[in-house]
Structures are given as C-alpha cells and as structure tokens.
Design an enzyme around this catalytic site. Structure first.
Site, PDB file in Angstrom:
ATOM      1  N   ASP A  93       0.206  -1.097   0.006  1.00  8.73           N
ATOM      2  CA  ASP A  93       0.040  -0.078  -0.320  1.00  8.73           C
ATOM      3  C   ASP A  93       0.756   1.149   0.061  1.00  8.73           C
ATOM      4  OD1 ASP A  93      -2.124  -1.031  -0.173  1.00  8.73           O
ATOM      5  OD2 ASP A  93      -1.800  -1.974   1.986  1.00  8.73           O
ATOM      6  N   GLU A 112       0.230 -12.802   4.442  1.00  5.75           N
ATOM      7  CA  GLU A 112       1.810 -11.573   3.785  1.00  5.75           C
ATOM      8  C   GLU A 112       3.308 -11.746   4.292  1.00  5.75           C
ATOM      9  OE1 GLU A 112      -1.027  -9.842   1.396  1.00  5.75           O
ATOM     10  OE2 GLU A 112      -0.417  -8.461   2.709  1.00  5.75           O
ATOM     11  N   LYS A 130       2.660   4.342  -5.518  1.00 11.10           N
ATOM     12  CA  LYS A 130       2.127   3.922  -4.026  1.00 11.10           C
ATOM     13  C   LYS A 130       3.679   3.744  -3.401  1.00 11.10           C
ATOM     14  CE  LYS A 130      -1.631   1.294  -3.581  1.00 11.10           C
ATOM     15  NZ  LYS A 130      -1.640   0.240  -4.321  1.00 11.10           N
TER      16      LYS A 130
END
Length: 236
Positions: A93, A112, A130
């Site tokens: 992100d 993750e 990002k």
C-alpha cells in the site's frame, strides 16, 4: 463506449508480468494478495501452461491468492511441507525510499509477512502512486488484533500517539474479519519516524497478532506507471 483498454489496468498487468518473469522452474513461490499480484499469479499460471517453466509450487498468503492459484493451475503446498521459499511476489500500500512497506489494505498482512519474510527473494509489485517519502503519509497502518483484546489494544495504540479505528466491512454489517478470524484496526500516525521500532512496539502489545509494517524484507520493487497513456515498468 470505447473499446480502449484502461491504461491503469494495462500497467498493473505489465508489472504483474515482469514479476512473473522472475519465477524459475523448480521453485517454491509465495503468492501475494491484491490486484497487481493477481496478474502475476495469472502470468505464472500462463508460463506453466505453456511449458515455459515447470515444477512450480505456490504458497498462498490469503484465501484470494489460493482461489486465483487454483484457477490458473498453480499447484499449492503449505509451510509445513517445505523448508524454504525461493521467491515471493506481493503488492504493497506504501513503499518508502528504503523499500520498507505498509501492507494490509486487504487485511492479509499477517500471512503475507510470514511468507514474504521467509522468501530468499521478496519482490514487491506496485504502481507509482504507492511510492512515498515517509510511511504512513497516505495510508493508515493496519494492525491485526484478536477480538477479545480490541478495546485495550486501541487504548494502548492511542497512548503511542496513533488514532485507531476498527475497520468495518463494506456491504457487510460489522467489522472486517481476517482469514485468521481476527479484527483489523487501522491507525493514523502523524509520522512514522522509525518504522522498525514501531513495528516491534505494536507487536509487543498483548492481543496484537501482527501489523502492516514490513521493514528490511523487500529485495526488489517493480513499479508501474502510465506515461503518455502507455504503461511503463521500472525497478526502484
């Protein structure tokens, strides 16, 4: 209605393709979560199908990744069955200039982190939007919390100077529940000056399972952007 392909979608596909091209035959691959990573999974499947690579097994980081891998014909295994991961491909992100990340927009950051941190090579796929100078500047920091601890954890986070809010479901009444059955608290910090320290501090709060700061685990960042209406991929 024009039949033109959305350049952003095209760019995500190109980044996914570039990541998939790094996967070699006979390797164990961590399969991340998110829209750009979904294209990487698709292209790994294509390369397998065409015989360009063989003997790949995937380790998914989420239910979404698992479903996609099955759809594209990538055989799956588990962490119980392997002793290493050769390469992991995942989105983010936010990415700072030191390749530190904020992840967890899809609430899969705990799994993750387990997979990505084990990988010999961790490849991050993002679009240029990002990239940030400092983590926490555009994206809240997700923290996965066991349900019984939600109130004390939110209090503890507020004491650290964060503004915590419980992530609520979209088109679902009530909070978002992770694949592990926990809740996610999204935290706004004015600035995250020391991501490594904050990562540890948050994880030391009783009831916190994991947070979305990924510090010192990224090896390669592949960035996509649209220039003059054309997709462009470069390595950060």
């Amino acid at each position: 209605m024009s039949a033109e392909i959305d350049p952003v979608k095209l760019m995500k596909q190109e980044v996914g393709k570039a990541a998939a091209a790094l996967v070699e035959s006979g390797t164990i691959v961590g399969l991340g979560t998110g829209s750009t990573t979904a294209y990487a999974i698709q292209y790994i499947g294509d390369r397998l199908k065409s015989g360009e690579i063989k003997d790949i097994v995937g380790i998914p980081t989420s239910f979404q990744a698992e479903v996609l891998a099955k759809e594209y014909g990538i055989p799956l295994t588990t962490l119980d069955a392997v002793d290493h991961i050769d390469i992991a491909i995942d989105g983010a992100d936010e990415v700072d200039p030191n390749k530190n990340l904020i992840k967890g927009g899809g609430a899969a950051h705990t799994r993750e982190k387990v997979v990505d941190a084990l990988a010999n090579k961790f490849v991050v796929v993002v679009d240029s939007g990002k990239l940030v100078e400092r983590l926490g500047s555009t994206f809240k920091l997700p923290v996965e919390v066991i349900p019984m601890a939600i109130t004390p954890v939110m209090r503890a986070i507020a004491k650290l100077g964060g503004k915590p809010e419980l992530r609520m479901g979209i088109r679902k009444a009530g909070p978002v529940i992770t694949d592990q059955g926990n809740m996610v608290v999204d935290v706004t910090f004015d600035s995250i000056d020391n991501p490594a320290e904050l990562e540890k501090t948050l994880n030391n709060i009783p009831g916190v399972l994991e947070n979305g700061l990924f510090v010192g685990v990224t090896d390669v960042v592949l960035v996509g952007e649209v220039k003059d209406g054309k997709p462009l991929v470069y390595e950060m």
